[in-house]
Design an enzyme around this catalytic site. Structure first.
Site: not given
Ligand code: ZN
Lengths: 129, 385
Positions: B83, B206-207, B209, B329, B333
């Site tokens: 990442c 969670c960030s 997809i 977020k 991402h």
């Protein structure tokens, strides 16, 4: 998973074989060729203790494909009595019993089955004691 | 070493871009950056991408993307650090210009994540962890950050609500960003009621997809104002460090040593004090990540990062606004593009081009991009030239 890729990890996954640095005593699962603490390249092959404590834990509710039938399941970081740390599933537990610092014993378990003619993958899981 | 400036930034709107391929997204962002810089050519190119081989079955991105960009025969290569791939692309481009090897260099990032199912994406992302000793045992990326969160709560008394405040703050910023994937506000209650992914983390911790790309153009600082009409921004510090691949190999799983080490390098090179930083983009792949990153950067005391978002310190208008773009977020991402987009946001802030989310009078900014559970980190410090 290819058979060779699976088989070469068997000593540490089935028997908790660790590499213990001859110079500073730090232990590693899986065994390494260079000690990250002192740089030594000499190790003794030692069976790690199967007793440990829970450093942290979670419950996996969204799982990758090979584990999707198992979810939800608990996973923890376990500090073994003689040094190494592991990431492992915590089997057969009521999620409410999970607590940082609780005693854990390592057992030999099935990890997952790879459909059709694939390998049945074994390894270690923790159980609360 | 030569001083290096950024003279062009290029973004596209991020999201589930089913009608756009990896190469299309990249070329769009790259052209936006090239046009922003006003240059008619580039001398070399670095592409941050985590795992196009797993997501779309395409490697050899240096050639694919320089070909489709119409930049025939230039040296072009893909760089990878999970990442943190985008941040590493910017740093590699920086070194290319600083060394005197090339003059006009493009650093881009791209990830095409929605061509595969959710469970295939989970598998692809787990390649950034220790495949044989973490992923093999069923732990996922949210799972690893959940282990960090649980321990942070246990040791320092960080609360579930404090985690939620990070997501709420970043969505409040992202609502002002037209390129964000999820440009809307959320409440603490909504985070706390959202579905559990890996206890104690919920889906709104969670960030997402994301499909997306971003690009920047670098050149020697002494010619920046001749080449471009835009106010040049200098890269005054850069740092990059690694840590153990497995979270369990670290003595203290709440401390991100790679972040701390990469930041120390960048602070030293830039000769800036923390108080001089006006705005920061940091790697909030999960709410707990932003908290631990603030501690490792020195923006919060160790163990006290939980109060930063809750107190308003890191919000627009606060002492040091963090993730004015919406962060991973809310903005999204697309892993390889994230580190490049962070640099785009800070350049726009220092140019005074950030519209509704402008930090007034910002003259210095920081970006921090992280790989895996903290196995790598890249920090850049940017300053108005
Ligand atoms: Zn040693």
């Amino acid at each position: 998973m290819s058979t060779a890729r699976y088989w070469r990890e068997i000593p540490q996954r089935y028997r908790l074989e660790s590499g213990k640095c001859k110079k500073c005593g730090k232990s590693f699962i899986p065994p390494r060729m260079v000690c990250d603490a002192c740089g030594s390249r000499e190790f003794d092959q030692v069976r790690a203790s199967d007793e440990g404590t829970l450093v942290s834990y979670t419950v996996i509710r969204v799982a990758p494909g090979e584990f999707s039938d198992e979810a939800p399941y608990a996973v923890g970081i376990i500090q073994l009595k003689d040094g190494p740390r592991l990431t492992a599933q915590i089997a057969d537990c009521d999620f409410d019993e999970l607590e940082i610092g609780k005693k854990v014993r390592i057992e030999f378990r099935k990890i997952y089955e790879q459909g059709q003619a694939g390998v049945i993958c074994y390894g270690y899981k923790g159980v609360l004691v | 070493m030569r001083d290096v400036a950024i003279i062009g930034v290029g973004m596209i709107k991020w999201g589930e871009l089913w009608n756009k391929s990896l190469r299309q997204m990249f070329v769009e962002a790259a052209l936006n950056a090239i046009d922003d810089a006003g240059t008619d050519h580039i001398d070399s190119m670095y592409v941050g991408c985590m795992t196009s081989g797993v997501f779309v079955g395409q490697e050899h991105l240096g050639s694919v993307l320089s070909d489709y960009l119409g930049a025939k025969n230039i040296p072009a290569v893909r760089v990878e650090s999970a990442c943190a791939s985008g941040g590493v692309a910017v740093r590699t481009a920086y070194m290319d210009v600083a060394s005197g090897m090339h003059d006009i260099v493009l650093a881009g990032g791209v990830e095409k994540m929605t061509d595969v199912s959710g469970s295939e994406a989970t598998y692809a992302l787990a390649t950034a962890a220790d495949r044989e000793y973490e992923a093999y045992n069923g732990v996922t990326f949210p799972g690893l950050y959940a282990l960090i969160a649980r321990r942070h709560m246990h040791e320092f008394g960080t609360t579930r609500e404090q985690l939620a405040h990070v997501a709420v703050k970043n969505h409040r910023h992202g609502a002002k960003n037209p390129n964000a994937q999820y440009p809307f506000e959320i409440s603490v209650e909504r985070v706390l009621e959202s579905v559990l992914v890996a206890d104690p983390l919920r889906i709104l911790d969670c960030s997402p997809i994301t499909d997306g790309a971003a690009a920047v153009i670098l050149c020697p600082a002494d010619v920046a104002s001749k080449l471009s009409k835009k106010p040049p921004v200098k890269i005054v510090g850069t740092g990059h460090a690694t840590d153990t691949i497995a979270l369990h190999s670290r003595k203290d799983i709440t401390w991100l040593d790679a972040v701390n080490k990469s930041a120390q390098q960048a602070y030293k090179q830039a000769g800036v004090k923390l108080e001089d930083i006006d705005v920061a983009e940091v790697h909030d792949c999960f709410t707990i990540a932003e908290i631990c990153v603030l501690e490792a950067l020195g923006l919060a005391e160790k163990g006290k990062g939980g109060t930063a978002a809750e107190s308003g310190m890191t919000a627009l208008g606060g002492k040091i606004p963090v993730n004015t773009s919406g962060g991973l977020k809310s903005k999204g991402h697309p892993v390889g593009a994230t580190g490049v987009a962070q640099v785009c946001e800070i350049v726009e802030q220092l140019r005074g081009d950030s519209g509704e989310r402008q930090v007034k009078g910002a003259t210095a900014g920081l970006t921090q991009n992280m790989g895996g559970s903290g196995g790598s980190s890249v920090v850049h410090i940017l300053k108005k030239a």
